[in-house]
Design a protein around this motif. Structure first.
Motif, PDB file in Angstrom:
ATOM      1  N   GLY A  60      -7.217  -4.924   5.445  1.00  9.79           N
ATOM      2  CA  GLY A  60      -6.906  -4.650   4.404  1.00  9.79           C
ATOM      3  C   GLY A  60      -5.840  -5.153   3.703  1.00  9.79           C
ATOM      4  N   LYS A  61      -5.409  -4.680   2.440  1.00  8.90           N
ATOM      5  CA  LYS A  61      -4.256  -5.095   1.636  1.00  8.90           C
ATOM      6  C   LYS A  61      -3.397  -3.804   1.289  1.00  8.90           C
ATOM      7  CE  LYS A  61      -4.585  -8.540  -1.352  1.00  8.90           C
ATOM      8  NZ  LYS A  61      -5.226  -9.302  -2.255  1.00  8.90           N
ATOM      9  N   ILE A  62      -2.056  -4.113   1.222  1.00  9.32           N
ATOM     10  CA  ILE A  62      -1.069  -2.876   0.802  1.00  9.32           C
ATOM     11  C   ILE A  62      -0.167  -3.560  -0.375  1.00  9.32           C
ATOM     12  CG2 ILE A  62       0.762  -1.328   1.335  1.00  9.32           C
ATOM     13  CD1 ILE A  62      -0.653  -0.753   4.088  1.00  9.32           C
ATOM     14  N   LEU A  63      -0.065  -2.823  -1.221  1.00 11.88           N
ATOM     15  CA  LEU A  63       0.859  -3.551  -2.289  1.00 11.88           C
ATOM     16  C   LEU A  63       2.246  -2.629  -2.250  1.00 11.88           C
ATOM     17  CD1 LEU A  63       1.365  -5.100  -4.932  1.00 11.88           C
ATOM     18  CD2 LEU A  63       0.613  -3.036  -6.091  1.00 11.88           C
ATOM     19  N   THR A  64       3.301  -3.487  -2.196  1.00 15.88           N
ATOM     20  CA  THR A  64       4.550  -2.609  -2.100  1.00 15.88           C
ATOM     21  C   THR A  64       5.216  -3.204  -3.520  1.00 15.88           C
ATOM     22  OG1 THR A  64       5.667  -4.834  -1.004  1.00 15.88           O
ATOM     23  CG2 THR A  64       5.195  -3.073   0.513  1.00 15.88           C
ATOM     24  N   VAL A  65       6.047  -2.277  -4.018  1.00 15.82           N
ATOM     25  CA  VAL A  65       6.595  -2.505  -5.336  1.00 15.82           C
ATOM     26  C   VAL A  65       7.973  -2.388  -5.212  1.00 15.82           C
ATOM     27  CG1 VAL A  65       6.299  -1.530  -7.920  1.00 15.82           C
ATOM     28  CG2 VAL A  65       4.344  -1.709  -6.382  1.00 15.82           C
ATOM     29  N   VAL A  66       8.958  -3.282  -5.801  1.00 15.22           N
ATOM     30  CA  VAL A  66      10.387  -3.135  -5.922  1.00 15.22           C
ATOM     31  C   VAL A  66      10.754  -3.187  -7.205  1.00 15.22           C
ATOM     32  CG1 VAL A  66      10.583  -3.999  -3.699  1.00 15.22           C
ATOM     33  CG2 VAL A  66      10.702  -5.602  -5.802  1.00 15.22           C
ATOM     34  N   THR A  67      11.897  -2.414  -7.604  1.00 19.53           N
ATOM     35  CA  THR A  67      12.430  -2.597  -8.952  1.00 19.53           C
ATOM     36  C   THR A  67      13.150  -3.855  -9.472  1.00 19.53           C
ATOM     37  OG1 THR A  67      14.201  -1.713 -10.263  1.00 19.53           O
ATOM     38  CG2 THR A  67      14.508  -2.082  -8.001  1.00 19.53           C
ATOM     39  N   ILE A 145      -1.449  -7.995 -11.628  1.00 17.36           N
ATOM     40  CA  ILE A 145      -2.316  -7.452 -10.543  1.00 17.36           C
ATOM     41  C   ILE A 145      -3.394  -6.859 -10.558  1.00 17.36           C
ATOM     42  CG2 ILE A 145      -2.050  -5.833  -8.272  1.00 17.36           C
ATOM     43  CD1 ILE A 145       1.037  -6.678  -8.359  1.00 17.36           C
ATOM     44  N   ASP A 146      -4.242  -7.254  -9.997  1.00 20.25           N
ATOM     45  CA  ASP A 146      -5.744  -6.299  -9.792  1.00 20.25           C
ATOM     46  C   ASP A 146      -5.581  -5.269  -8.770  1.00 20.25           C
ATOM     47  OD1 ASP A 146      -8.247  -5.048  -9.828  1.00 20.25           O
ATOM     48  OD2 ASP A 146      -9.253  -6.943  -9.298  1.00 20.25           O
ATOM     49  N   PHE A 147      -5.028  -4.092  -9.106  1.00 25.22           N
ATOM     50  CA  PHE A 147      -4.614  -3.046  -8.279  1.00 25.22           C
ATOM     51  C   PHE A 147      -5.613  -2.518  -7.477  1.00 25.22           C
ATOM     52  CE2 PHE A 147      -4.637  -0.893 -12.058  1.00 25.22           C
ATOM     53  CZ  PHE A 147      -5.611   0.249 -11.879  1.00 25.22           C
ATOM     54  N   LYS A 148      -6.897  -2.906  -7.852  1.00 30.00           N
ATOM     55  CA  LYS A 148      -8.150  -2.320  -7.107  1.00 30.00           C
ATOM     56  C   LYS A 148      -8.292  -3.119  -5.878  1.00 30.00           C
ATOM     57  CE  LYS A 148     -10.017  -0.337 -11.381  1.00 30.00           C
ATOM     58  NZ  LYS A 148     -11.253  -0.546 -12.215  1.00 30.00           N
ATOM     59  N   GLU A 149      -7.544  -4.260  -5.593  1.00 33.86           N
ATOM     60  CA  GLU A 149      -7.956  -5.045  -4.430  1.00 33.86           C
ATOM     61  C   GLU A 149      -7.265  -4.393  -3.232  1.00 33.86           C
ATOM     62  OE1 GLU A 149      -6.434  -8.894  -5.138  1.00 33.86           O
ATOM     63  OE2 GLU A 149      -7.941  -9.339  -6.471  1.00 33.86           O
ATOM     64  N   TYR A 150      -6.396  -3.322  -3.402  1.00 38.56           N
ATOM     65  CA  TYR A 150      -5.553  -2.803  -2.445  1.00 38.56           C
ATOM     66  C   TYR A 150      -5.928  -1.461  -1.952  1.00 38.56           C
ATOM     67  CZ  TYR A 150      -2.431  -6.720  -3.877  1.00 38.56           C
ATOM     68  OH  TYR A 150      -1.704  -7.896  -4.173  1.00 38.56           O
TER      69      TYR A 150
END
Length: 369
Positions: A60-67, A145-150
């Motif tokens: 699957g996919k994981i989203l990482t978020v940076v400042t 981003i379509d965050f539902k993909e993650y």
């Protein structure tokens, strides 16, 4: 003059002796520190067995978020995301079969903080990884981003997160959706600033009654005494205000809290465990990884804080002689200096003795081999 004022001669003698003692101690202390690791800057991911062997197929996919914040408010102090908090989590996710994306509020090249004293092989491998470099130099814009993909989201720390995470509409919408749909949420150090101000569909705060940790007030004010005037709030204080059960450890030691689908870590030294706990929450047993010398050193420090120097030495012997595991003496030496800055001379002496003990263990192992 010295004949006329004999006490002056005595005082100068004492001063000279003290200077000599300090200089000799300084040379001895430096001798306890490990030599700089050669060629570590050239590490590539393919050289690390954890990343190159027994690869796991795509889960699957994981989203990482940076400042995207490069300056701390009006202070003009530079900031950004902490590279070690991204690189280590990134490789844990990737090694466990997940495709990893990197996003930021503004997109593009996000500001980064590189602390070379804390960097290890995974961090340099990340900097030498063409795919990873492409992702951090061209971070995705959060709003696109379509965050539902993650399957999960991980908020990377760095003091800049205090400015652009707490009130970002996309972050609020994503976290409400992820929590209510039982998707995995992770954050470390200042990353939990993303959880602040998030409201659920029933109107209650996401943080209410949750067991949460983050960079603590004590850790923040120790490094930046004027933090209250620089940041919009102190993170621990704000998390408590929103009804969370804030649970922390000793400053600069590992601490991870896991409450339902939310996993938070106190500081950079908690990154490995946060990422691997997220993998567990996703339903998998984390891929076996060789624990780093830095992590073992943090374990030794935790034993020292809870049980004292003798128990810490026993833990060092267990790591090095019973299990052939390294213990990073540089990290323990750094903590000894923190003891000095905190006015704890006895703690400084104890930790220096532990550094010396590790060095003597290394010599014994080298001799036996």
């Amino acid at each position: 003059m010295l004949k006329r004022y004999p006490f002056l001669k005595y005082s100068l003698g004492v001063l000279a002796s003290l200077i000599l003692i300090i200089v000799c101690f300084g040379f001895w202390f430096v001798s306890l520190l490990p030599a700089k690791k050669l060629n570590i800057e050239n590490t590539i991911a393919e050289e690390i067995p954890y990343l190159s062997q027994n690869r796991i197929s795509n889960r699957g996919k994981i989203l990482t978020v940076v400042t995207s914040t490069a300056v701390m408010g009006k202070s003009q102090k530079k900031t950004g995301y902490e590279l070690t908090e991204l690189s280590r989590a990134y490789y844990v996710f990737q090694a466990n079969g997940y495709e990893v994306s990197v996003a930021s509020p503004l997109g593009g090249k996000a500001p980064v903080v590189l602390d070379k004293e804390d960097m290890g092989i995974y961090d340099y491998a990340f900097l030498n990884d063409e795919e990873a470099k492409e992702k951090i130099n061209n971070t995705l814009v959060l709003e696109d981003i379509d965050f539902k993909e993650y399957d999960a989201v991980f908020f990377v720390g760095g003091k800049g997160a205090m400015f652009d995470f707490p009130n970002h509409p996309m972050i609020h919408e994503m976290l409400k959706n992820y929590y209510e749909n039982n998707k995995v949420i992770g954050a470390v150090c200042h990353g939990p600033a993303a959880l602040v101000n998030v409201k659920l569909s029933n109107g209650s705060a996401l943080l209410k009654d949750k067991k949460i940790t983050s960079f603590t007030n004590e850790e923040e004010l120790f490094l930046i005494p004027e933090a209250k005037n620089i940041f919009p709030f102190l993170l621990e204080e704000e998390i408590r205000k929103q009804g969370a059960k804030f649970i922390s450890s000793e400053k600069y030691l590992e601490k991870v809290n896991h409450d339902e689908n939310i996993i938070t870590g106190q500081n950079p030294w908690s990154t490995w465990k946060v990422a691997e706990t997220m993998i567990k929450q996703l339903g998998h047993t984390p891929k076996e990884r060789e624990i780093t010398g830095e992590e073992n050193a943090v374990s030794v420090l935790a034993v020292y804080k809870s049980k004292g120097k003798k128990a810490a030495k026993e833990k060092i012997s267990e790591f090095m002689f019973d299990n052939s595991k390294p213990v990073d003496r540089l990290l323990i030496a750094q903590h000894s200096m923190l003891e000095v800055l905190g006015g704890k001379v006895s703690g400084f002496v104890d930790l220096v003795s532990l550094v010396s003990f590790i060095k003597s263990c290394e010599k014994k192992l080298l001799k036996n081999n």
